[in-house]
Write a protein that holds these residues in place. Structure first.
Motif, PDB file in Angstrom:
ATOM      1  N   GLU A   1       0.844  -1.187   0.000  1.00  0.00           N
ATOM      2  CA  GLU A   1       0.000   0.000   0.000  1.00  0.00           C
ATOM      3  C   GLU A   1       0.879   1.236   0.000  1.00  0.00           C
ATOM      4  O   GLU A   1       1.977   1.220   0.548  1.00  0.00           O
ATOM      5  CB  GLU A   1      -0.898   0.028   1.232  1.00  0.00           C
ATOM      6  CG  GLU A   1      -1.962  -1.029   1.236  1.00  0.00           C
ATOM      7  CD  GLU A   1      -2.844  -0.951   2.456  1.00  0.00           C
ATOM      8  OE1 GLU A   1      -3.939  -1.514   2.396  1.00  0.00           O
ATOM      9  OE2 GLU A   1      -2.464  -0.340   3.458  1.00  0.00           O
TER      10      GLU A   1
ATOM     11  N   LEU B   1      -3.387   3.744  -1.516  1.00  0.00           N
ATOM     12  CA  LEU B   1      -3.595   3.080  -2.802  1.00  0.00           C
ATOM     13  C   LEU B   1      -3.037   1.669  -2.689  1.00  0.00           C
ATOM     14  O   LEU B   1      -1.925   1.477  -2.200  1.00  0.00           O
ATOM     15  CB  LEU B   1      -2.879   3.816  -3.930  1.00  0.00           C
ATOM     16  CG  LEU B   1      -3.392   5.192  -4.289  1.00  0.00           C
ATOM     17  CD1 LEU B   1      -2.604   5.752  -5.472  1.00  0.00           C
ATOM     18  CD2 LEU B   1      -4.861   5.157  -4.631  1.00  0.00           C
ATOM     19  N   ARG B   2      -3.818   0.703  -3.136  1.00  0.00           N
ATOM     20  CA  ARG B   2      -3.392  -0.690  -3.114  1.00  0.00           C
ATOM     21  C   ARG B   2      -3.565  -1.256  -4.520  1.00  0.00           C
ATOM     22  O   ARG B   2      -4.671  -1.225  -5.067  1.00  0.00           O
ATOM     23  CB  ARG B   2      -4.230  -1.497  -2.134  1.00  0.00           C
ATOM     24  CG  ARG B   2      -3.830  -2.977  -2.081  1.00  0.00           C
ATOM     25  CD  ARG B   2      -4.741  -3.785  -1.184  1.00  0.00           C
ATOM     26  NE  ARG B   2      -4.675  -3.280   0.176  1.00  0.00           N
ATOM     27  CZ  ARG B   2      -5.649  -3.468   1.064  1.00  0.00           C
ATOM     28  NH1 ARG B   2      -6.746  -4.119   0.744  1.00  0.00           N
ATOM     29  NH2 ARG B   2      -5.532  -2.997   2.278  1.00  0.00           N
ATOM     30  N   PRO B   3      -2.482  -1.781  -5.127  1.00  0.00           N
ATOM     31  CA  PRO B   3      -2.629  -2.333  -6.479  1.00  0.00           C
ATOM     32  C   PRO B   3      -3.538  -3.556  -6.482  1.00  0.00           C
ATOM     33  O   PRO B   3      -3.466  -4.395  -5.594  1.00  0.00           O
ATOM     34  CB  PRO B   3      -1.205  -2.705  -6.878  1.00  0.00           C
ATOM     35  CG  PRO B   3      -0.402  -2.703  -5.644  1.00  0.00           C
ATOM     36  CD  PRO B   3      -1.121  -1.893  -4.622  1.00  0.00           C
TER      37      PRO B   3
ATOM     38  N   THR C   1      -2.272  -0.631 -14.429  1.00  0.00           N
ATOM     39  CA  THR C   1      -2.484  -1.227 -13.118  1.00  0.00           C
ATOM     40  C   THR C   1      -3.621  -0.480 -12.436  1.00  0.00           C
ATOM     41  O   THR C   1      -3.607   0.740 -12.364  1.00  0.00           O
ATOM     42  CB  THR C   1      -1.210  -1.138 -12.257  1.00  0.00           C
ATOM     43  OG1 THR C   1      -0.169  -1.889 -12.910  1.00  0.00           O
ATOM     44  CG2 THR C   1      -1.437  -1.695 -10.869  1.00  0.00           C
TER      45      THR C   1
ATOM     46  N   PHE D   1      -5.650   0.521  -9.099  1.00  0.00           N
ATOM     47  CA  PHE D   1      -5.428   0.680  -7.663  1.00  0.00           C
ATOM     48  C   PHE D   1      -6.768   0.877  -6.974  1.00  0.00           C
ATOM     49  O   PHE D   1      -7.603   1.657  -7.444  1.00  0.00           O
ATOM     50  CB  PHE D   1      -4.554   1.908  -7.371  1.00  0.00           C
ATOM     51  CG  PHE D   1      -3.126   1.751  -7.783  1.00  0.00           C
ATOM     52  CD1 PHE D   1      -2.180   1.302  -6.878  1.00  0.00           C
ATOM     53  CD2 PHE D   1      -2.720   2.062  -9.069  1.00  0.00           C
ATOM     54  CE1 PHE D   1      -0.852   1.170  -7.253  1.00  0.00           C
ATOM     55  CE2 PHE D   1      -1.399   1.932  -9.460  1.00  0.00           C
ATOM     56  CZ  PHE D   1      -0.464   1.482  -8.545  1.00  0.00           C
ATOM     57  N   GLU D   2      -6.958   0.171  -5.865  1.00  0.00           N
ATOM     58  CA  GLU D   2      -8.098   0.458  -5.010  1.00  0.00           C
ATOM     59  C   GLU D   2      -7.731   1.659  -4.152  1.00  0.00           C
ATOM     60  O   GLU D   2      -6.568   1.835  -3.777  1.00  0.00           O
ATOM     61  CB  GLU D   2      -8.419  -0.739  -4.125  1.00  0.00           C
ATOM     62  CG  GLU D   2      -8.979  -1.910  -4.896  1.00  0.00           C
ATOM     63  CD  GLU D   2      -9.303  -3.086  -4.003  1.00  0.00           C
ATOM     64  OE1 GLU D   2      -8.651  -3.255  -2.946  1.00  0.00           O
ATOM     65  OE2 GLU D   2     -10.202  -3.849  -4.372  1.00  0.00           O
TER      66      GLU D   2
ATOM     67  N   SER E   1     -11.817   3.061  -6.988  1.00  0.00           N
ATOM     68  CA  SER E   1     -10.605   2.583  -7.653  1.00  0.00           C
ATOM     69  C   SER E   1     -10.215   3.566  -8.746  1.00  0.00           C
ATOM     70  O   SER E   1     -11.023   4.411  -9.161  1.00  0.00           O
ATOM     71  CB  SER E   1     -10.811   1.184  -8.238  1.00  0.00           C
ATOM     72  OG  SER E   1     -11.481   1.249  -9.478  1.00  0.00           O
ATOM     73  N   THR E   2      -8.992   3.412  -9.228  1.00  0.00           N
ATOM     74  CA  THR E   2      -8.516   4.302 -10.286  1.00  0.00           C
ATOM     75  C   THR E   2      -9.167   3.983 -11.628  1.00  0.00           C
ATOM     76  O   THR E   2      -9.115   4.799 -12.538  1.00  0.00           O
ATOM     77  CB  THR E   2      -6.987   4.228 -10.421  1.00  0.00           C
ATOM     78  OG1 THR E   2      -6.599   2.863 -10.605  1.00  0.00           O
ATOM     79  CG2 THR E   2      -6.305   4.804  -9.199  1.00  0.00           C
TER      80      THR E   2
ATOM     81  N   ALA F   1      -1.068   7.693  -9.406  1.00  0.00           N
ATOM     82  CA  ALA F   1      -1.142   6.238  -9.566  1.00  0.00           C
ATOM     83  C   ALA F   1      -0.186   5.772 -10.665  1.00  0.00           C
ATOM     84  O   ALA F   1       0.474   4.733 -10.521  1.00  0.00           O
ATOM     85  CB  ALA F   1      -2.571   5.809  -9.876  1.00  0.00           C
TER      86      ALA F   1
ATOM     87  N   GLU G   1       2.781   3.145 -10.180  1.00  0.00           N
ATOM     88  CA  GLU G   1       2.855   2.016 -11.108  1.00  0.00           C
ATOM     89  C   GLU G   1       4.235   1.950 -11.758  1.00  0.00           C
ATOM     90  O   GLU G   1       4.838   0.871 -11.857  1.00  0.00           O
ATOM     91  CB  GLU G   1       1.772   2.175 -12.181  1.00  0.00           C
ATOM     92  CG  GLU G   1       1.806   1.129 -13.264  1.00  0.00           C
ATOM     93  CD  GLU G   1       0.795   1.403 -14.364  1.00  0.00           C
ATOM     94  OE1 GLU G   1       0.623   0.499 -15.194  1.00  0.00           O
ATOM     95  OE2 GLU G   1       0.194   2.490 -14.411  1.00  0.00           O
TER      96      GLU G   1
END
Length: 117
Positions: A2, A14-16, A24, A26-27, A38-39, A67, A71
């Motif tokens: 994160e 942000l979590r991938p 990618t 991200f949540e 999410s993104t 993001a 990434e």
């Protein structure tokens, strides 16, 4: 992994979701750990962090750039087996690194320029 980010006076994580050769996703989590979007899909309806649609849109525009930077750093580490901060220790020119990241990982040169030391 994160990543804590700050936008104005708000903190987010942000979590991938996936890390592949292309984009990618991200949540997005608020500081309390609540998933707010999410993104790819945007901010969930009913999220009360933003006072207007314009403010939410401004946040999402800023978040997309952040993001992409995260990434790029993750994919750089996968490609070169070192953090982006150590890019100058590789036996490669900056132009060559940017070309590899663009060709193999679809990272735009302007994003790589923003994250390379």
């Amino acid at each position: 992994m994160e990543k804590l980010i700050m936008y104005k006076n708000y903190f987010f994580f942000l979590r991938p979701v996936n890390l592949d050769m292309y984009d990618t996703e991200f949540e997005i989590y608020d500081l309390g750990g609540t998933n707010i979007g999410s993104t790819v899909w945007g901010i969930k309806n009913g999220t009360k962090l933003f006072s207007s649609e314009t403010e939410k849109d401004d946040f999402m525009e800023w978040l997309q750039i952040e993001a992409h930077k995260i990434e790029a750093m993750l994919k750089f580490a996968l490609e070169f087996n070192c953090p982006v901060e150590n890019a100058d220790q590789l036996d490669l020119s900056t132009d060559k690194i940017v070309q590899i990241m663009k060709t193999k990982w679809s990272i735009p040169p302007e994003i790589m320029d923003a994250v390379l030391p």
